[in-house]
Motif scaffolding. Structure first.
Motif, PDB file in Angstrom:
ATOM      1  N   GLY A  68       0.802  -1.221   0.000  1.00  0.00           N
ATOM      2  CA  GLY A  68       0.000   0.000   0.000  1.00  0.00           C
ATOM      3  C   GLY A  68       0.829   1.262   0.000  1.00  0.00           C
ATOM      4  N   GLY A  69       2.031   1.196   0.560  1.00  0.00           N
ATOM      5  CA  GLY A  69       2.862   2.386   0.620  1.00  0.00           C
ATOM      6  C   GLY A  69       3.249   2.906  -0.746  1.00  0.00           C
ATOM      7  N   THR A  70       3.558   1.999  -1.684  1.00  0.00           N
ATOM      8  CA  THR A  70       3.936   2.444  -3.023  1.00  0.00           C
ATOM      9  C   THR A  70       2.777   3.128  -3.727  1.00  0.00           C
ATOM     10  OG1 THR A  70       3.390   0.264  -3.923  1.00  0.00           O
ATOM     11  CG2 THR A  70       5.652   0.635  -3.250  1.00  0.00           C
ATOM     12  N   LEU A  71       1.571   2.601  -3.554  1.00  0.00           N
ATOM     13  CA  LEU A  71       0.399   3.221  -4.167  1.00  0.00           C
ATOM     14  C   LEU A  71       0.157   4.609  -3.588  1.00  0.00           C
ATOM     15  CD1 LEU A  71      -2.156   2.967  -5.969  1.00  0.00           C
ATOM     16  CD2 LEU A  71      -3.302   1.949  -3.990  1.00  0.00           C
ATOM     17  N   ALA A  72       0.327   4.728  -2.264  1.00  0.00           N
ATOM     18  CA  ALA A  72       0.072   6.013  -1.616  1.00  0.00           C
ATOM     19  C   ALA A  72       1.064   7.079  -2.058  1.00  0.00           C
ATOM     20  CB  ALA A  72       0.119   5.837  -0.091  1.00  0.00           C
ATOM     21  N   THR A  73       2.363   6.779  -2.026  1.00  0.00           N
ATOM     22  CA  THR A  73       3.350   7.798  -2.373  1.00  0.00           C
ATOM     23  C   THR A  73       3.376   8.085  -3.872  1.00  0.00           C
ATOM     24  OG1 THR A  73       5.057   6.067  -2.421  1.00  0.00           O
ATOM     25  CG2 THR A  73       4.828   7.340  -0.389  1.00  0.00           C
ATOM     26  N   SER A  74       2.871   7.150  -4.697  1.00  0.00           N
ATOM     27  CA  SER A  74       2.809   7.439  -6.131  1.00  0.00           C
ATOM     28  C   SER A  74       1.881   8.609  -6.416  1.00  0.00           C
ATOM     29  CB  SER A  74       2.347   6.203  -6.907  1.00  0.00           C
ATOM     30  OG  SER A  74       0.971   5.915  -6.674  1.00  0.00           O
ATOM     31  N   VAL A  75       0.872   8.804  -5.566  1.00  0.00           N
ATOM     32  CA  VAL A  75      -0.041   9.945  -5.722  1.00  0.00           C
ATOM     33  C   VAL A  75       0.735  11.253  -5.612  1.00  0.00           C
ATOM     34  CG1 VAL A  75      -2.016  11.135  -4.688  1.00  0.00           C
ATOM     35  CG2 VAL A  75      -2.035   8.644  -4.907  1.00  0.00           C
ATOM     36  N   ILE A  76       1.652  11.323  -4.661  1.00  0.00           N
ATOM     37  CA  ILE A  76       2.464  12.534  -4.502  1.00  0.00           C
ATOM     38  C   ILE A  76       3.382  12.712  -5.707  1.00  0.00           C
ATOM     39  CG2 ILE A  76       4.148  13.701  -3.043  1.00  0.00           C
ATOM     40  CD1 ILE A  76       3.099  12.059  -0.693  1.00  0.00           C
ATOM     41  N   GLY A  77       4.025  11.620  -6.143  1.00  0.00           N
ATOM     42  CA  GLY A  77       4.917  11.707  -7.302  1.00  0.00           C
ATOM     43  C   GLY A  77       4.199  12.146  -8.556  1.00  0.00           C
ATOM     44  N   LEU A 229      -3.278   5.261   1.920  1.00  0.00           N
ATOM     45  CA  LEU A 229      -2.541   4.347   2.794  1.00  0.00           C
ATOM     46  C   LEU A 229      -3.428   3.851   3.930  1.00  0.00           C
ATOM     47  CD1 LEU A 229       0.170   3.033   3.318  1.00  0.00           C
ATOM     48  CD2 LEU A 229       0.845   5.071   4.598  1.00  0.00           C
ATOM     49  N   LEU A 230      -4.184   4.757   4.530  1.00  0.00           N
ATOM     50  CA  LEU A 230      -5.097   4.374   5.609  1.00  0.00           C
ATOM     51  C   LEU A 230      -6.183   3.439   5.094  1.00  0.00           C
ATOM     52  CD1 LEU A 230      -5.617   4.949   8.627  1.00  0.00           C
ATOM     53  CD2 LEU A 230      -7.152   6.798   7.915  1.00  0.00           C
ATOM     54  N   LEU A 231      -6.640   3.692   3.878  1.00  0.00           N
ATOM     55  CA  LEU A 231      -7.658   2.841   3.275  1.00  0.00           C
ATOM     56  C   LEU A 231      -7.122   1.445   3.027  1.00  0.00           C
ATOM     57  CD1 LEU A 231     -10.594   3.140   2.155  1.00  0.00           C
ATOM     58  CD2 LEU A 231      -9.573   3.508  -0.076  1.00  0.00           C
ATOM     59  N   TYR A 232      -5.901   1.370   2.542  1.00  0.00           N
ATOM     60  CA  TYR A 232      -5.297   0.068   2.261  1.00  0.00           C
ATOM     61  C   TYR A 232      -5.105  -0.735   3.556  1.00  0.00           C
ATOM     62  CZ  TYR A 232      -2.494  -3.225  -0.444  1.00  0.00           C
ATOM     63  OH  TYR A 232      -2.047  -4.343  -1.093  1.00  0.00           O
ATOM     64  N   ILE A 233      -4.639  -0.059   4.606  1.00  0.00           N
ATOM     65  CA  ILE A 233      -4.454  -0.740   5.894  1.00  0.00           C
ATOM     66  C   ILE A 233      -5.801  -1.152   6.475  1.00  0.00           C
ATOM     67  CG2 ILE A 233      -3.625  -0.454   8.253  1.00  0.00           C
ATOM     68  CD1 ILE A 233      -1.502   1.443   7.172  1.00  0.00           C
ATOM     69  N   GLY A 234      -6.782  -0.255   6.382  1.00  0.00           N
ATOM     70  CA  GLY A 234      -8.106  -0.574   6.902  1.00  0.00           C
ATOM     71  C   GLY A 234      -8.745  -1.750   6.197  1.00  0.00           C
ATOM     72  N   GLY A 235      -8.447  -1.899   4.905  1.00  0.00           N
ATOM     73  CA  GLY A 235      -9.013  -3.015   4.153  1.00  0.00           C
ATOM     74  C   GLY A 235      -8.496  -4.366   4.611  1.00  0.00           C
ATOM     75  N   GLN A 236      -7.382  -4.387   5.349  1.00  0.00           N
ATOM     76  CA  GLN A 236      -6.826  -5.640   5.854  1.00  0.00           C
ATOM     77  C   GLN A 236      -7.361  -5.995   7.237  1.00  0.00           C
ATOM     78  OE1 GLN A 236      -4.791  -7.117   3.500  1.00  0.00           O
ATOM     79  NE2 GLN A 236      -5.327  -5.261   2.372  1.00  0.00           N
ATOM     80  N   GLN A 237      -8.144  -5.087   7.840  1.00  0.00           N
ATOM     81  CA  GLN A 237      -8.666  -5.310   9.178  1.00  0.00           C
ATOM     82  C   GLN A 237     -10.079  -5.882   9.110  1.00  0.00           C
ATOM     83  OE1 GLN A 237      -6.288  -4.704  11.492  1.00  0.00           O
ATOM     84  NE2 GLN A 237      -5.048  -3.948   9.780  1.00  0.00           N
ATOM     85  N   GLN A 238     -10.639  -6.158  10.266  1.00  0.00           N
ATOM     86  CA  GLN A 238     -11.990  -6.683  10.348  1.00  0.00           C
ATOM     87  C   GLN A 238     -12.748  -5.986  11.466  1.00  0.00           C
ATOM     88  OE1 GLN A 238     -12.081 -10.963  10.672  1.00  0.00           O
ATOM     89  NE2 GLN A 238     -10.729 -11.289   8.909  1.00  0.00           N
TER      90      GLN A 238
END
Length: 456
Positions: A68-77, A229-238
């Motif tokens: 998820g980190g790569t997807l998140a920082t790609s937005v900034i790039g 990033l928060l969305l990606y992490i949240g998607g792994q939770q329950q």
């Protein structure tokens, strides 16, 4: 006005269109396609090697963050490169982005802890986002409009080979050389590929400054990255933990998307806003299916990981076929006709693919549906890139191509997080219903693609 431009873009020229491999364009084309291929290989190879990496570095808790980190920082790039390209030309953001990408690969390759590897992945995403937007601007400033469909078809071809051989090569590298070389081998090839672009980058000048350049968008890009990033992490939770993370992440993404994307994008306004919106909607439908298909084939249909990977590659082959057709078709189809046809094919393909859930469905039928889905996406994806450049003044090509790729990144992250959370609810119970719900979401997105395509 936009329909006139679209028709002109699709109509054959009176004079023969030069080849993208003619002496004038050969080095630029090879350099760009090589970079696209290396980026595709790295993404797929790392995905195949990451279980071994997480085990050796004792980093399973950070496994999701490494992706998820790569997807998140790609937005900034993407956002930075779009604005810098409009102000200074694409050379500087491309070299800076490539530097971040290589630095991230080296940091990950030499990492001794999982946090170090995650930091390298964050740098990779930042650089990859900047490079992708810069390459689009190079296409817009270097190639005549009639040649651009073939350039983007070549970009699609650059993804096909990594899709076919990337995971297998990655497995061999991990087995015989060690997982670190999955990261370290790419810089050795990326630098020579980028050097082929030096003549073209010297010839591309910066256009007059655009009124749309606004440094405040960087803050919104950082907010969108945090939301993704928060969305990606949240998607792994329950349970309530997932809800506590997903709700603010969706709100933050919605606000930042409203600020980052061109006016009217979220309202599906005709013209360029619908082009950018369609990129996110169609990409979400395709990549959402792709994310769940290997799991379905291995867990429910009993395929080995190798055969499931081969089946997944059929979508890449379909994508390339559709992309090649849109770049070489001689019937004079408008871009809108190609988009609507591609979206309809995706609808049919997703329905056929989802039938793999039923054991009575022949596997070849479902895989033919996945190939058809890829073919439809191949008609859509490069056509949207062509239209974005055609509908953008030179001074806004960077910002608009940045918005095009931002739309995809944000929409795909949202779709995967929501569908992943829904699927997790049924994983221990009625898993068939979980599959049906996820594929129903993708079908709704594909139908929405048909509607939006008619507004372009």
């Amino acid at each position: 006005m936009s329909s006139d431009v679209t028709a002109a873009a699709a109509a054959p020229a009176d004079v023969p269109t030069p080849s993208i491999l003619s002496p004038r364009y050969r080095a630029t084309t090879i350099g760009m396609v090589a970079l696209v291929s290396l980026y595709g290989f790295e993404a797929l190879a790392v995905a195949a090697a990451m279980p071994t990496v997480a085990h050796e570095l004792d980093g399973l808790r950070l496994y999701a963050l490494a992706f998820g980190g790569t997807l998140a920082t790609s937005v900034i790039g993407m956002t930075l490169a779009g604005r810098w390209s409009d102000r200074l030309g694409p050379a500087r953001p491309l070299w800076l982005g490539l530097g971040c990408f290589i630095a991230g690969l080296l940091l990950a390759g030499f990492a001794h802890t999982m946090p170090q590897l995650v930091l390298g992945r964050l740098l990779q995403g930042l650089g990859a986002g900047a490079v992708s937007v810069s390459l689009y601007v190079v296409v817009g400033r270097t190639f005549p409009e009639a040649m651009r469909p073939r350039v983007f078809a070549a970009f699609s071809a650059g993804w096909v080979v990594p899709s076919l051989i990337g995971p297998g090569i990655s497995g061999l590298i991990v087995q015989h050389l060690g997982w670190r070389w999955v990261f370290l081998i790419v810089p050795l090839l990326a630098v020579p590929a980028a050097l082929l672009l030096r003549p073209a980058l010297r010839d591309v000048g910066a256009p007059p400054p655009s009124a749309r350049n606004d440094d405040r968008v960087i803050r919104w890009a950082i907010g969108a990255a945090a939301g993704a990033l928060l969305l990606y992490i949240g998607g792994q939770q329950q349970g309530w933990t997932a809800l506590a993370l997903l709700a603010p992440a969706l709100a933050l993404l919605a606000l930042c998307s409203w600020k980052l994307l061109p006016t009217g994008t979220l309202r599906l306004r005709r013209g360029l806003p619908s082009v950018i919106a369609l990129r996110g909607i169609a990409a979400s439908a395709f990549f959402g299916c792709e994310a769940f298909l290997p799991l379905l084939l291995q867990r429910e249909r009993g395929l080995s990981p190798l055969l499931a990977g081969v089946a997944l590659s059929l979508g890449a082959l379909g994508w390339f076929s559709g992309s090649w057709l849109q770049g070489h078709q001689q019937r004079g189809w408008t871009r809108q006709q190609l988009l609507v046809t591609g979206a309809l094919l995706m609808c049919v393909g997703i329905v056929a693919t989802s039938l793999a859930i039923q054991p009575a469905t022949p596997l070849w039928f479902a895989l033919a549906g996945w190939t058809l889905t890829g073919f439809g996406m191949g008609l859509i994806y490069p056509s949207l890139s062509v239209l974005t450049l055609s509908l953008s003044p030179p001074a806004q090509q960077g910002a608009n191509t940045s918005a095009l790729q931002l739309s995809e990144a944000l929409a795909v992250a949202t779709t995967l997080a929501i569908s992943g959370s829904l699927f997790a609810l049924f994983l221990q119970g009625n898993v068939t219903l979980g599959y049906l719900l996820t594929y129903a979401i993708m079908l709704v997105l594909a139908v929405a693609s048909v509607v939006v395509a008619r507004r372009i």
